[in-house]
Design an enzyme around this catalytic site. Structure first.
Site, PDB file in Angstrom:
ATOM      1  N   ASP A 197      -6.681  -6.492   4.483  1.00  0.00           N
ATOM      2  CA  ASP A 197      -6.048  -5.175   4.491  1.00  0.00           C
ATOM      3  C   ASP A 197      -6.017  -4.590   5.895  1.00  0.00           C
ATOM      4  O   ASP A 197      -7.055  -4.328   6.492  1.00  0.00           O
ATOM      5  CB  ASP A 197      -6.858  -4.257   3.551  1.00  0.00           C
ATOM      6  CG  ASP A 197      -6.254  -2.875   3.395  1.00  0.00           C
ATOM      7  OD1 ASP A 197      -5.152  -2.632   3.907  1.00  0.00           O
ATOM      8  OD2 ASP A 197      -6.907  -2.038   2.740  1.00  0.00           O
ATOM      9  N   GLY A 206      -8.694   4.098   7.460  1.00  0.00           N
ATOM     10  CA  GLY A 206      -8.414   5.512   7.660  1.00  0.00           C
ATOM     11  C   GLY A 206      -6.938   5.820   7.778  1.00  0.00           C
ATOM     12  O   GLY A 206      -6.489   6.873   7.340  1.00  0.00           O
ATOM     13  N   PHE A 207      -6.194   4.886   8.329  1.00  0.00           N
ATOM     14  CA  PHE A 207      -4.771   5.152   8.577  1.00  0.00           C
ATOM     15  C   PHE A 207      -3.935   3.889   8.399  1.00  0.00           C
ATOM     16  O   PHE A 207      -4.413   2.795   8.692  1.00  0.00           O
ATOM     17  CB  PHE A 207      -4.572   5.680  10.006  1.00  0.00           C
ATOM     18  CG  PHE A 207      -5.384   6.914  10.281  1.00  0.00           C
ATOM     19  CD1 PHE A 207      -4.911   8.167   9.893  1.00  0.00           C
ATOM     20  CD2 PHE A 207      -6.640   6.814  10.867  1.00  0.00           C
ATOM     21  CE1 PHE A 207      -5.679   9.303  10.104  1.00  0.00           C
ATOM     22  CE2 PHE A 207      -7.418   7.953  11.081  1.00  0.00           C
ATOM     23  CZ  PHE A 207      -6.933   9.203  10.698  1.00  0.00           C
ATOM     24  N   GLY A 208      -2.705   4.074   7.969  1.00  0.00           N
ATOM     25  CA  GLY A 208      -1.752   2.979   7.949  1.00  0.00           C
ATOM     26  C   GLY A 208      -1.169   2.783   9.337  1.00  0.00           C
ATOM     27  O   GLY A 208      -1.386   3.603  10.244  1.00  0.00           O
ATOM     28  N   GLY A 209      -0.473   1.694   9.522  1.00  0.00           N
ATOM     29  CA  GLY A 209       0.259   1.469  10.765  1.00  0.00           C
ATOM     30  C   GLY A 209      -0.566   1.060  11.967  1.00  0.00           C
ATOM     31  O   GLY A 209      -0.081   1.117  13.093  1.00  0.00           O
ATOM     32  N   HIS A 241      -1.404  -1.421  -4.112  1.00  0.00           N
ATOM     33  CA  HIS A 241      -2.646  -1.013  -3.452  1.00  0.00           C
ATOM     34  C   HIS A 241      -2.644   0.497  -3.238  1.00  0.00           C
ATOM     35  O   HIS A 241      -1.705   1.056  -2.666  1.00  0.00           O
ATOM     36  CB  HIS A 241      -2.738  -1.758  -2.120  1.00  0.00           C
ATOM     37  CG  HIS A 241      -4.020  -1.582  -1.381  1.00  0.00           C
ATOM     38  ND1 HIS A 241      -5.166  -2.303  -1.679  1.00  0.00           N
ATOM     39  CD2 HIS A 241      -4.352  -0.781  -0.340  1.00  0.00           C
ATOM     40  CE1 HIS A 241      -6.136  -1.956  -0.846  1.00  0.00           C
ATOM     41  NE2 HIS A 241      -5.670  -1.020  -0.021  1.00  0.00           N
ATOM     42  N   MET A 261      -9.071   8.122   0.084  1.00  0.00           N
ATOM     43  CA  MET A 261      -9.894   8.505   1.249  1.00  0.00           C
ATOM     44  C   MET A 261     -10.439   9.912   1.062  1.00  0.00           C
ATOM     45  O   MET A 261      -9.727  10.793   0.565  1.00  0.00           O
ATOM     46  CB  MET A 261      -9.052   8.461   2.525  1.00  0.00           C
ATOM     47  CG  MET A 261      -8.370   7.126   2.765  1.00  0.00           C
ATOM     48  SD  MET A 261      -7.568   7.090   4.376  1.00  0.00           S
ATOM     49  CE  MET A 261      -6.669   5.548   4.256  1.00  0.00           C
ATOM     50  N   MET A 306     -11.357  -5.843   5.660  1.00  0.00           N
ATOM     51  CA  MET A 306     -10.554  -4.928   6.481  1.00  0.00           C
ATOM     52  C   MET A 306     -10.219  -5.592   7.818  1.00  0.00           C
ATOM     53  O   MET A 306     -11.104  -6.070   8.520  1.00  0.00           O
ATOM     54  CB  MET A 306     -11.314  -3.626   6.762  1.00  0.00           C
ATOM     55  CG  MET A 306     -11.510  -2.722   5.554  1.00  0.00           C
ATOM     56  SD  MET A 306      -9.999  -2.294   4.659  1.00  0.00           S
ATOM     57  CE  MET A 306      -8.996  -1.548   5.951  1.00  0.00           C
ATOM     58  N   SER A 327       0.848  -1.193   0.000  1.00  0.00           N
ATOM     59  CA  SER A 327       0.000   0.000   0.000  1.00  0.00           C
ATOM     60  C   SER A 327       0.883   1.241   0.000  1.00  0.00           C
ATOM     61  O   SER A 327       1.677   1.450   0.930  1.00  0.00           O
ATOM     62  CB  SER A 327      -0.889   0.026   1.247  1.00  0.00           C
ATOM     63  OG  SER A 327      -1.397   1.334   1.427  1.00  0.00           O
ATOM     64  N   MET A 376     -12.229   4.404  -0.134  1.00  0.00           N
ATOM     65  CA  MET A 376     -12.829   4.642   1.178  1.00  0.00           C
ATOM     66  C   MET A 376     -13.523   5.989   1.110  1.00  0.00           C
ATOM     67  O   MET A 376     -13.082   6.980   1.708  1.00  0.00           O
ATOM     68  CB  MET A 376     -11.738   4.608   2.265  1.00  0.00           C
ATOM     69  CG  MET A 376     -11.256   3.188   2.544  1.00  0.00           C
ATOM     70  SD  MET A 376      -9.622   3.165   3.311  1.00  0.00           S
ATOM     71  CE  MET A 376      -8.617   3.295   1.853  1.00  0.00           C
ATOM     72  N   ASP A 408      -4.795   3.616  -1.665  1.00  0.00           N
ATOM     73  CA  ASP A 408      -5.873   3.959  -0.732  1.00  0.00           C
ATOM     74  C   ASP A 408      -6.409   5.353  -1.004  1.00  0.00           C
ATOM     75  O   ASP A 408      -5.696   6.342  -0.838  1.00  0.00           O
ATOM     76  CB  ASP A 408      -5.340   3.882   0.707  1.00  0.00           C
ATOM     77  CG  ASP A 408      -5.101   2.452   1.139  1.00  0.00           C
ATOM     78  OD1 ASP A 408      -6.047   1.654   1.058  1.00  0.00           O
ATOM     79  OD2 ASP A 408      -3.971   2.126   1.547  1.00  0.00           O
ATOM     80  N   SER A 445       2.784  -0.307   6.104  1.00  0.00           N
ATOM     81  CA  SER A 445       3.943   0.034   6.928  1.00  0.00           C
ATOM     82  C   SER A 445       4.954  -1.107   6.994  1.00  0.00           C
ATOM     83  O   SER A 445       6.162  -0.851   7.082  1.00  0.00           O
ATOM     84  CB  SER A 445       3.492   0.454   8.326  1.00  0.00           C
ATOM     85  OG  SER A 445       2.567  -0.457   8.846  1.00  0.00           O
ATOM     86  N   HIS A 499      -8.532   1.172  -3.610  1.00  0.00           N
ATOM     87  CA  HIS A 499      -9.441   0.907  -2.492  1.00  0.00           C
ATOM     88  C   HIS A 499     -10.144   2.224  -2.176  1.00  0.00           C
ATOM     89  O   HIS A 499      -9.520   3.141  -1.625  1.00  0.00           O
ATOM     90  CB  HIS A 499      -8.598   0.397  -1.317  1.00  0.00           C
ATOM     91  CG  HIS A 499      -9.349   0.179  -0.050  1.00  0.00           C
ATOM     92  ND1 HIS A 499      -8.715  -0.037   1.153  1.00  0.00           N
ATOM     93  CD2 HIS A 499     -10.682   0.139   0.226  1.00  0.00           C
ATOM     94  CE1 HIS A 499      -9.617  -0.197   2.103  1.00  0.00           C
ATOM     95  NE2 HIS A 499     -10.819  -0.089   1.572  1.00  0.00           N
ATOM     96  N   GLY A 559      -2.664  -3.957   9.041  1.00  0.00           N
ATOM     97  CA  GLY A 559      -1.873  -4.562  10.103  1.00  0.00           C
ATOM     98  C   GLY A 559      -1.179  -5.859   9.734  1.00  0.00           C
ATOM     99  O   GLY A 559      -0.749  -6.613  10.606  1.00  0.00           O
TER     100      GLY A 559
END
Ligand code: DX5
Ligand code: ZN
Length: 220
Positions: free
Chosen positions: A174, A141-144, A32, A36, A136, A7, A67, A34, A197, A65, A176
């Site tokens: 998708d 909303g956020f990576g990491g 990927h 948003m 999901m 991503s 969102m 993202d 990440s 993706h 973690g």
């Protein structure tokens, strides 16, 4: 088949072409992206112009993706911009069958994305129109963010549902994903794992992709 889809959310955007070349070198075939909108999720990222630029710079499969609220307004635009895969959230689209059909008619693979707390039963009527389900494993909303452990069981149940219904939809997971959980994810039935990440926060993104692919290959 098991693929790692890096991503770019966690990439260095000032060196995007290099980052993309690096993950391709590591063995990734899918990229990927993202998207948003600051409404469906509490963050704003990138949109159509960036997808168009990426399309010019790589032959990798581009997986967008979305969102965003009312994704039916934009899904086909992403195909026109160069996306090969487009996923829209089941929670965001009141006309999901229409959107999925439009994406397919435009020549891309159509996916349904589903948030951690949304039951898989909400997918049943859309399944014949979906080429893949994007499960999901964090709230988008956020990576990491940290992988939600109960999503392994949800993944297994989703796989069972797809098989029981005679669908050939692939499962992409998708959020973690890292070197510690990727083998369990592959074993539970995922076909594609997104990794942000775990790839781009690594010193060597190519080696990170290769490492994730190697860990998952025990199961395929
Ligand atoms: C989260 C995004 C993910 C994210 C994954 O809202 O949909 O694709 O980039 O990043 P990691 O792998 O860091 O959880
Ligand atoms: Zn994503």
């Amino acid at each position: 088949m098991f693929e790692i889809a890096p991503s770019i959310l966690s990439a260095d955007f000032t060196r995007l072409a290099e980052e993309i070349a690096s993950v391709k070198k590591g063995g990734a075939k899918i990229l990927h992206v993202d998207v948003m909108d600051g409404h469906f999720v509490p963050n704003i990222t990138i949109g159509l112009p960036v997808v168009k630029s990426i399309r010019k710079s790589t032959d990798m499969t581009i997986d967008t993706h979305l969102m965003i609220d009312e994704p039916g307004r934009y899904a086909v635009e992403f195909v026109k911009a160069g996306a090969d895969m487009v996923s829209v959230h089941v929670e965001a689209d009141a006309h999901l069958q229409r959107t999925l059909t439009a994406v397919r008619d435009a020549g891309a693979k159509a996916g349904v994305a589903i948030n951690p707390a949304t039951p898989i039963e909400t997918l049943t009527e859309a399944l014949p129109y979906a080429d893949f389900i994007l499960l999901m494993s964090v709230n988008p909303g956020f990576g990491g963010q940290k992988f939600i452990p109960t999503m392994i069981d949800k993944l297994r149940r989703l796989k069972e549902m797809i098989v029981a219904r005679g669908s050939s939809a692939l499962i992409e997971i998708d959020g973690g994903v890292d070197a510690d959980n990727v083998s369990e994810i592959a074993a539970a039935g995922a076909n594609i794992a997104v990794a942000g990440s775990a790839v781009f926060s690594h010193d060597d993104p190519a080696a990170a992709v290769a490492g994730l692919l190697e860990k998952s290959s025990v199961w395929v």
